[in-house]
Design an enzyme around this catalytic site. Structure first.
Site, PDB file in Angstrom:
ATOM      1  N   ASP A 146      -0.261  -5.243   9.652  1.00  0.00           N
ATOM      2  CA  ASP A 146      -1.320  -4.324   9.228  1.00  0.00           C
ATOM      3  C   ASP A 146      -2.539  -5.182   8.878  1.00  0.00           C
ATOM      4  OD1 ASP A 146      -2.930  -2.385   8.187  1.00  0.00           O
ATOM      5  OD2 ASP A 146      -1.623  -1.857   6.496  1.00  0.00           O
ATOM      6  N   LYS A 191     -13.070  -0.931   6.619  1.00  0.00           N
ATOM      7  CA  LYS A 191     -13.656  -1.796   5.589  1.00  0.00           C
ATOM      8  C   LYS A 191     -14.623  -2.809   6.190  1.00  0.00           C
ATOM      9  CE  LYS A 191     -10.176  -0.101   3.093  1.00  0.00           C
ATOM     10  NZ  LYS A 191      -9.085   0.744   3.606  1.00  0.00           N
ATOM     11  N   TRP A 204       0.867  -1.184   0.000  1.00  0.00           N
ATOM     12  CA  TRP A 204       0.000   0.000   0.000  1.00  0.00           C
ATOM     13  C   TRP A 204       0.906   1.238   0.000  1.00  0.00           C
ATOM     14  CZ3 TRP A 204      -2.248   2.798   4.672  1.00  0.00           C
ATOM     15  CH2 TRP A 204      -3.268   3.675   4.274  1.00  0.00           C
ATOM     16  N   ALA A 231      -6.122  -4.758   7.864  1.00  0.00           N
ATOM     17  CA  ALA A 231      -7.072  -3.719   7.435  1.00  0.00           C
ATOM     18  C   ALA A 231      -8.295  -4.289   6.723  1.00  0.00           C
ATOM     19  CB  ALA A 231      -6.358  -2.726   6.519  1.00  0.00           C
TER      20      ALA A 231
END
Ligand code: LMR
Length: 393
Positions: free
Chosen positions: A208, A243, A127, A210
């Protein structure tokens, strides 16, 4: 003063939103920014979120500050959602943050401020904001190839070689699940091997997480991260609810530091709180309060989980549909079924990506990343035909 400033390029992903909105074609397809879309192209608010919001509005009796840690009930509920007891709770300290980006910023700043010579290992592509936070803070970064774009697969050899090279105290960044931008996740054997190598080296993982729940389900998506985090005396975890609760603009996330014992966790927490205070003082409340209400109420939690499973099922279904098309133009889509989450990265040239946009109204990141959720079932054939049309460019 401002005359001295150099103009900065607009964020490439966010600029796509504007370009897409300005396109008058009603056949346009938005495969850009990572937002879930349903079959109609909408991103509706979860029914569980709406219900929790109604309860919040009715019951909230103050908007006074909560403090730099944010909503403590939210933090505890997210800790259990992510870790499910894999690490003893007294070794984990958490803070609510503005989204997963805020969590990453705190985790990375904590390390860079205290140990500026620390090396961060990052698999590429990743990302883009991972890189910009790291370079913005002046962190030392070493990269390795996470994804072999030609084979459309995780480059496990490169991952394991990087893990072997990581030294004591180095930070090893891993995507918990639904790798952004490639969808190429570590299999559980890779997590086990990486955990063994890194813990032997004394390196520290930064995970991470997410897209928890958008790959194969809440437990399967966190299994690798839980296994890994349980094996380390120290680790960092950045969690995003944007999300999996669909609360993107509410900026809802949390950072967790896993420490050797409760006393060390407390000190880590005080450092995170100080950095948070200097960055945003206190995190925004609404999204976290809503997620806390959902996670601590059995009925709302099960409603939310059903909605999350619906999103995950649609993503899998579109993945199967694309993969069934096999090779189109220069692109073999068959690997997409074995990848996870919202994204895939296709081996397309810059010219092909521009032609997809200009000729076909297909909007995607310049890296070749597509947001699988941007495709409705009925758009898949048109997308595949557009890929064939730009072959060779
Ligand atoms: C994405 O990668 O599209 C999302 O994580 C949204 C963002 O902030 O970039």
């Amino acid at each position: 003063m401002f005359d001295q400033l150099k103009p900065q390029p607009a964020d490439a992903l966010l600029s796509l939103i504007k370009l897409y909105n300005a396109d008058p074609r009603d056949t346009k397809i938005d495969l850009g920014v990572g937002v879930y879309r349903d079959e109609t192209g909408g991103t509706p608010v979860f029914a569980a979120v709406k219900a929790a919001e109604r309860r919040l509005i009715a019951e909230q009796d103050s908007k006074a500050y909560l403090g730099p840690e944010g909503d403590i009930g939210f933090v505890a509920a997210v800790r259990e959602l992510a870790l499910d007891g894999a690490v003893a709770p007294d070794r984990v300290v958490g803070l609510q943050t503005p989204g997963g980006t805020g969590a990453l910023r705190l985790a990375i700043e904590l390390v860079v401020r205290n140990l500026p010579d620390t090396t961060f290992w990052v698999g590429t592509p990743t990302w883009p904001v991972h890189m910009s936070i790291l370079t913005g803070l002046g962190a030392k970064v070493r990269t390795y190839e996470h994804f072999d774009i030609r084979r459309q697969a995780l480059n496990a050899d490169a991952l394991l070689a990087a893990a072997r090279e990581a030294g004591r105290g180095d930070i090893f960044l891993l995507h918990g699940c639904c790798h952004n931008p490639t969808g190429a996740d570590l299999a559980i054997e890779h997590w086990r091997e990486v955990a063994q190598i890194l813990s032997g080296n004394g390196a520290v993982p930064l995970i991470d997480l997410a897209y928890h729940g958008l790959g194969e389900g809440l437990d399967a998506d966190a299994a690798g991260a839980r296994h890994l985090l349980a094996a380390f005396p120290e680790a960092l975890l950045a969690y995003s609810c944007d999300k999996n609760f669909g609360v993107y603009r509410e900026r809802t996330g949390a950072v967790f530091a896993i420490a050797a014992d409760a006393a060390a966790a407390e000190v880590a927490g005080s450092n995170l709180a100080t950095i948070g205070r200097n960055n945003w003082s206190m995190p925004p409340d609404h999204g976290a309060a809503v997620a806390r209400i959902i996670l601590t109420d059995a009925g709302l939690r099960s409603q939310w989980h059903g909605e999350l499973q619906g999103m995950q099922a649609r993503l899998s279904q579109i993945r199967q549909q694309l993969a069934a098309c096999g090779t189109t133009g220069d692109v073999d889509l068959s690997h997409i079924a074995g990848q996870r989450g919202m994204f895939a990265t296709l081996p397309l040239s810059g010219a092909a990506i521009v032609a997809l946009r200009e000729r076909h109204g297909v909007y995607m990141a310049g890296s070749g990343r597509i947001n699988i959720a941007g495709l409705a079932e009925r758009d898949c054939d048109r997308f595949v035909a557009a890929l064939a049309d730009v072959a060779g460019l």
